[in-house]
Design a protein around this motif. Structure first.
Motif, PDB file in Angstrom:
ATOM      1  N   SER A 128      -5.729  12.735   3.442  1.00 51.83           N
ATOM      2  CA  SER A 128      -5.492  11.298   3.533  1.00 51.83           C
ATOM      3  C   SER A 128      -5.917  10.624   2.234  1.00 51.83           C
ATOM      4  O   SER A 128      -6.941  10.966   1.641  1.00 51.83           O
ATOM      5  CB  SER A 128      -6.275  10.682   4.698  1.00 51.83           C
ATOM      6  OG  SER A 128      -5.807  11.164   5.933  1.00 51.83           O
ATOM      7  N   THR A 187      -1.608   9.765   5.422  1.00 51.13           N
ATOM      8  CA  THR A 187      -2.572   9.926   6.505  1.00 51.13           C
ATOM      9  C   THR A 187      -2.423  11.280   7.162  1.00 51.13           C
ATOM     10  O   THR A 187      -1.352  11.612   7.679  1.00 51.13           O
ATOM     11  CB  THR A 187      -2.387   8.818   7.563  1.00 51.13           C
ATOM     12  OG1 THR A 187      -2.463   7.540   6.930  1.00 51.13           O
ATOM     13  CG2 THR A 187      -3.462   8.913   8.634  1.00 51.13           C
ATOM     14  N   SER A 196      -5.157   6.612   0.032  1.00 54.50           N
ATOM     15  CA  SER A 196      -4.445   5.328  -0.018  1.00 54.50           C
ATOM     16  C   SER A 196      -4.616   4.687  -1.384  1.00 54.50           C
ATOM     17  O   SER A 196      -5.644   4.874  -2.048  1.00 54.50           O
ATOM     18  CB  SER A 196      -4.953   4.382   1.078  1.00 54.50           C
ATOM     19  OG  SER A 196      -6.307   4.047   0.852  1.00 54.50           O
ATOM     20  N   GLU A 239       0.180   4.851   1.461  1.00 56.47           N
ATOM     21  CA  GLU A 239      -0.808   5.491   2.334  1.00 56.47           C
ATOM     22  C   GLU A 239      -0.314   6.855   2.805  1.00 56.47           C
ATOM     23  O   GLU A 239       0.788   6.977   3.336  1.00 56.47           O
ATOM     24  CB  GLU A 239      -1.072   4.610   3.553  1.00 56.47           C
ATOM     25  CG  GLU A 239      -1.603   3.222   3.214  1.00 56.47           C
ATOM     26  CD  GLU A 239      -1.655   2.330   4.437  1.00 56.47           C
ATOM     27  OE1 GLU A 239      -2.715   2.249   5.079  1.00 56.47           O
ATOM     28  OE2 GLU A 239      -0.604   1.723   4.756  1.00 56.47           O
ATOM     29  N   MET A 265       0.827  -1.206   0.000  1.00 57.06           N
ATOM     30  CA  MET A 265       0.000   0.000   0.000  1.00 57.06           C
ATOM     31  C   MET A 265       0.868   1.265   0.000  1.00 57.06           C
ATOM     32  O   MET A 265       1.957   1.273   0.563  1.00 57.06           O
ATOM     33  CB  MET A 265      -0.889   0.034   1.251  1.00 57.06           C
ATOM     34  CG  MET A 265      -1.945  -1.040   1.302  1.00 57.06           C
ATOM     35  SD  MET A 265      -3.362  -0.706   0.224  1.00 57.06           S
ATOM     36  CE  MET A 265      -4.154   0.636   1.092  1.00 57.06           C
TER      37      MET A 265
END
Length: 231
Positions: free
Chosen positions: A22, A5, A24, A3, A1
């Motif tokens: 955020s 955040t 992903s 990601e 992944m």
């Protein structure tokens, strides 16, 4: 992944461009980041590409937190991401031929022996002839130069590809050709893709899902996503 955040980032800590964003992307997935010009989506893309350190928030790449940026990033993370920018003339060294431009990442990582084979494989894939490879940026069109920049982004076989308004300056036929190159690479390699743009029709035709910039930021950073229509 890949990601991101609650990322806050910009060019002046007193006035961030992006707040609490955020997003992903799963391996093999293509995600479109949709937003108007000047909203900060390119800045967030640079964070995803490990080119710009955020003021706050976290970036996790293949399960490992990112703690270094640009040349301070570990080589394994730095070379896992390929980037294509909107303006090829600002991202290409005018002194280099297109062949040298494509080979730049290999030379920078000590993989010079791979240059002939990788350039020979990528040039026809992106639509560049042997004659064009010998030219410098001022001797080719924007579309031809962007083809070389895409090949440069793919030369290290990245697991993640960031396309920041890659086709914004191109005509429809060149846009279609470069999108097809990216999709072929993604199918064959299983790479994840973040495609940044302001053209909803293009992103929704191209990507598995599209995240709207208005809801990527704030409120916990949850992105509102629209699934791409079935062709």
């Amino acid at each position: 992944m890949l990601e991101l955040t609650r990322v806050t980032v910009g060019y002046d800590p007193r006035d961030p461009v992006v707040r609490e964003a955020s997003l992903s992307i799963a391996p093999g997935e293509s995600v479109g980041l949709l937003g108007p010009s000047g909203c900060g989506k390119s800045t967030l893309a640079r964070v995803a590409a490990l080119l710009h350190r955020p003021y706050a928030g976290a970036v996790v790449l293949d399960g490992e937190p990112v703690r270094g940026w640009r040349h301070a990033a570990p080589r394994a993370q730095r070379t896992a991401v390929g980037v294509v920018f909107q303006q090829p003339r600002l991202s290409a060294d005018p002194r280099l031929t297109l062949r040298e431009l494509i080979a730049q990442p290999l030379r920078a990582t000590g993989r010079r022996a791979e240059v002939p084979d990788r350039v020979a494989a990528l040039a026809p894939a992106v639509g560049l002839t042997a004659e064009l490879l010998g030219r410098r940026p001022h001797e080719v069109s924007d579309g031809q130069l962007q083809r070389a920049c895409l090949a440069r982004a793919l030369v290290l076989r990245p697991r993640w590809l960031i396309c920041d308004e890659m086709t914004a300056m191109l005509d429809a036929s060149t846009t279609a050709a470069l999108v097809e190159v990216v999709e072929t690479y993604r199918r064959e390699s299983g790479a994840g893709l973040l495609a940044v743009g302001h053209d909803r029709v293009l992103l929704e035709r191209w990507c598995d899902r599209t995240a709207d910039w208005r809801t990527v930021c704030g409120a916990g950073g949850t992105a509102q996503e629209s699934m791409s229509p079935t062709p």
